[in-house]
Design a protein around this motif. Sequence first.
Motif, PDB file in Angstrom:
ATOM      1  N   ARG A   1       7.598   4.471 -16.493  1.00 11.50           N
ATOM      2  CA  ARG A   1       6.610   3.668 -15.776  1.00 11.50           C
ATOM      3  C   ARG A   1       5.223   3.880 -16.390  1.00 11.50           C
ATOM      4  N   PRO A   2       4.502   2.828 -16.677  1.00  7.62           N
ATOM      5  CA  PRO A   2       3.157   2.979 -17.253  1.00  7.62           C
ATOM      6  C   PRO A   2       2.169   3.523 -16.226  1.00  7.62           C
ATOM      7  N   LEU A   3       1.184   4.248 -16.702  1.00 10.16           N
ATOM      8  CA  LEU A   3       0.146   4.792 -15.824  1.00 10.16           C
ATOM      9  C   LEU A   3      -1.173   4.041 -15.983  1.00 10.16           C
ATOM     10  N   THR A   4      -1.079   2.841 -16.508  1.00 13.06           N
ATOM     11  CA  THR A   4      -2.287   2.041 -16.713  1.00 13.06           C
ATOM     12  C   THR A   4      -2.770   1.443 -15.392  1.00 13.06           C
ATOM     13  N   VAL A   5      -4.080   1.266 -15.305  1.00 16.25           N
ATOM     14  CA  VAL A   5      -4.716   0.707 -14.114  1.00 16.25           C
ATOM     15  C   VAL A   5      -5.286  -0.659 -14.463  1.00 16.25           C
ATOM     16  N   ALA A   6      -5.045  -1.623 -13.596  1.00 13.97           N
ATOM     17  CA  ALA A   6      -5.625  -2.955 -13.807  1.00 13.97           C
ATOM     18  C   ALA A   6      -7.148  -2.831 -13.913  1.00 13.97           C
ATOM     19  N   ARG A   7      -7.723  -3.435 -14.937  1.00 10.83           N
ATOM     20  CA  ARG A   7      -9.148  -3.276 -15.211  1.00 10.83           C
ATOM     21  C   ARG A   7     -10.013  -3.610 -13.998  1.00 10.83           C
ATOM     22  N   GLU A   8      -9.659  -4.668 -13.289  1.00 10.35           N
ATOM     23  CA  GLU A   8     -10.477  -5.114 -12.157  1.00 10.35           C
ATOM     24  C   GLU A   8     -10.346  -4.195 -10.941  1.00 10.35           C
ATOM     25  N   GLU A   9      -9.405  -3.238 -10.991  1.00 10.78           N
ATOM     26  CA  GLU A   9      -9.182  -2.365  -9.848  1.00 10.78           C
ATOM     27  C   GLU A   9      -9.643  -0.922 -10.087  1.00 10.78           C
ATOM     28  N   ARG A  10     -10.299  -0.655 -11.203  1.00  7.62           N
ATOM     29  CA  ARG A  10     -10.696   0.719 -11.518  1.00  7.62           C
ATOM     30  C   ARG A  10     -11.710   1.271 -10.523  1.00  7.62           C
TER      31      ARG A  10
ATOM     32  N   LEU B   1       0.987   3.698   0.361  1.00  8.13           N
ATOM     33  CA  LEU B   1       0.509   2.862  -0.740  1.00  8.13           C
ATOM     34  C   LEU B   1       1.401   1.645  -0.937  1.00  8.13           C
ATOM     35  N   VAL B   2       2.722   1.861  -0.832  1.00  6.62           N
ATOM     36  CA  VAL B   2       3.649   0.733  -0.977  1.00  6.62           C
ATOM     37  C   VAL B   2       3.432  -0.262   0.158  1.00  6.62           C
ATOM     38  N   ALA B   3       3.282   0.256   1.391  1.00  4.11           N
ATOM     39  CA  ALA B   3       3.108  -0.614   2.553  1.00  4.11           C
ATOM     40  C   ALA B   3       1.821  -1.422   2.468  1.00  4.11           C
ATOM     41  N   LEU B   4       0.720  -0.763   2.077  1.00  2.52           N
ATOM     42  CA  LEU B   4      -0.574  -1.452   2.055  1.00  2.52           C
ATOM     43  C   LEU B   4      -0.697  -2.432   0.898  1.00  2.52           C
ATOM     44  N   GLY B   5       0.278  -2.418  -0.008  1.00  6.41           N
ATOM     45  CA  GLY B   5       0.345  -3.465  -1.022  1.00  6.41           C
ATOM     46  C   GLY B   5       1.023  -4.712  -0.493  1.00  6.41           C
ATOM     47  N   ARG B   6       1.579  -4.621   0.747  1.00  9.97           N
ATOM     48  CA  ARG B   6       2.340  -5.726   1.321  1.00  9.97           C
ATOM     49  C   ARG B   6       1.755  -6.254   2.629  1.00  9.97           C
ATOM     50  N   ILE B   7       0.929  -5.462   3.306  1.00 10.93           N
ATOM     51  CA  ILE B   7       0.360  -5.877   4.590  1.00 10.93           C
ATOM     52  C   ILE B   7      -1.154  -5.668   4.568  1.00 10.93           C
ATOM     53  N   SER B   8      -1.828  -6.216   5.557  1.00 10.78           N
ATOM     54  CA  SER B   8      -3.283  -6.099   5.626  1.00 10.78           C
ATOM     55  C   SER B   8      -3.703  -4.729   6.156  1.00 10.78           C
ATOM     56  N   ALA B   9      -4.967  -4.387   5.915  1.00 12.77           N
ATOM     57  CA  ALA B   9      -5.496  -3.114   6.412  1.00 12.77           C
ATOM     58  C   ALA B   9      -5.464  -3.073   7.936  1.00 12.77           C
ATOM     59  N   VAL B  10      -5.758  -4.203   8.589  1.00 13.10           N
ATOM     60  CA  VAL B  10      -5.767  -4.250  10.053  1.00 13.10           C
ATOM     61  C   VAL B  10      -4.370  -4.013  10.609  1.00 13.10           C
ATOM     62  N   ALA B  11      -3.374  -4.704  10.040  1.00 13.57           N
ATOM     63  CA  ALA B  11      -1.985  -4.527  10.500  1.00 13.57           C
ATOM     64  C   ALA B  11      -1.537  -3.092  10.298  1.00 13.57           C
ATOM     65  N   GLY B  12      -1.864  -2.525   9.129  1.00 12.36           N
ATOM     66  CA  GLY B  12      -1.493  -1.145   8.850  1.00 12.36           C
ATOM     67  C   GLY B  12      -2.175  -0.166   9.786  1.00 12.36           C
TER      68      GLY B  12
ATOM     69  N   ALA C   1      -7.028   0.426  -0.449  1.00 13.59           N
ATOM     70  CA  ALA C   1      -5.636   0.380  -0.885  1.00 13.59           C
ATOM     71  C   ALA C   1      -5.078  -1.038  -0.802  1.00 13.59           C
ATOM     72  N   ALA C   2      -5.507  -1.789   0.216  1.00 13.18           N
ATOM     73  CA  ALA C   2      -5.022  -3.161   0.376  1.00 13.18           C
ATOM     74  C   ALA C   2      -5.519  -4.073  -0.749  1.00 13.18           C
ATOM     75  N   ARG C   3      -6.530  -3.631  -1.497  1.00 17.61           N
ATOM     76  CA  ARG C   3      -7.061  -4.440  -2.594  1.00 17.61           C
ATOM     77  C   ARG C   3      -6.495  -4.039  -3.953  1.00 17.61           C
ATOM     78  N   CYS C   4      -5.789  -2.917  -4.010  1.00 15.79           N
ATOM     79  CA  CYS C   4      -5.210  -2.452  -5.275  1.00 15.79           C
ATOM     80  C   CYS C   4      -3.749  -2.893  -5.359  1.00 15.79           C
ATOM     81  N   THR C   5      -3.535  -4.171  -5.569  1.00 16.72           N
ATOM     82  CA  THR C   5      -2.173  -4.707  -5.565  1.00 16.72           C
ATOM     83  C   THR C   5      -1.633  -4.986  -6.960  1.00 16.72           C
ATOM     84  N   ASN C   6      -2.481  -4.922  -7.980  1.00 15.06           N
ATOM     85  CA  ASN C   6      -2.034  -5.232  -9.337  1.00 15.06           C
ATOM     86  C   ASN C   6      -1.701  -3.992 -10.154  1.00 15.06           C
ATOM     87  N   THR C   7      -1.932  -2.817  -9.566  1.00 21.08           N
ATOM     88  CA  THR C   7      -1.608  -1.554 -10.236  1.00 21.08           C
ATOM     89  C   THR C   7      -0.326  -1.005  -9.628  1.00 21.08           C
TER      90      THR C   7
END
Length: 301
Positions: free
Chosen positions: A61-70, A231-242, A170-176
């Motif tokens: 698995r790559p450890l690269t971070v999406a540039r816009e999410e650094r 982290l997995v959950a917050l990539g799928r649901i909103s911060a409020v729901a979480g 965390a809810a905004r880091c969905t591309n990493t």
Amino acid sequence: MTRSSHGTGLFLAIGSAGLYGLNIVFARVASFAGASGSAIVVYRVFLMLALVAIVAFVARRPLTVAREERGALLLLGVSSALQGIGYLSSVAFIPVTVAAVVFYTFPILIVLANPFVEKKPLTPTLVGVAAVAAAGVCLVVGPAFTELDWRGLALAFGASVATAVQFFTAARCTNTGVVAKVFWVQLIVLPTAILISLVTGQLAPPSVLALAPFAVAVTIGGYVGGFVLQLVALGRISAVAGGIIFCTEPVVAAICSALILNEVLSPLQVAGGTLVLAAIIANVFLEQRRVKHAPLLPVAD
């Protein structure tokens, strides 16, 4: 986002909250033996970094971070460090149930901040669900408010604020990828945790973990599992729901405290736990209905 993905996120969040609830009880057990919260945070980071490096190598698995999410990932790491240290350290000064009610102001903070952060208006239904969840948490932990130490209260509330920041970020880091997120967040947590431990004079040698090996192992294991699921959950649901779903944690913490620390649950606490569970079920139902009526978005490869 697909509907099945969103549903999975909701239930992963419940699992994460349950592991966190177990984690904080054993953190208090460890504190009784002399293992401070900040010391546990420092050494669990070393463990997590080693585990993630192994997983990344074996699974390629790559450890690269999406540039816009650094920038967001940096904020996620700092807020995660402040959350972990604040919450685990607070139970050295106040009971688990008291720490839980102060810490669990964060779902309310998330709901109140959401119109400013996500630019989404509050709905009466959402406010009502959050209010029911908050009332339930207060009933669960309310009877324990006796002989409070201001240091524990300050640490728990600071952790609450940090958690609200963590959820939105965390809810905004969905591309990493999750593996990369866990690795870099923990790498950011490490110097932050070491610095705070040095300032507070709580940085102890690794031998401190042997003071309560089982409690420390459960504390670290509960956090590792809970953090990954979060982290997995917050990539799928909103911060409020979480945030609302994570009200499960103090209920789990109260039950575990009764079983492990012999803290007695009163009828009011049982009623509060029922309210929290009702709010969570209502929130899951509302989120599923919202996604059902929302247009489907393509899933990235």
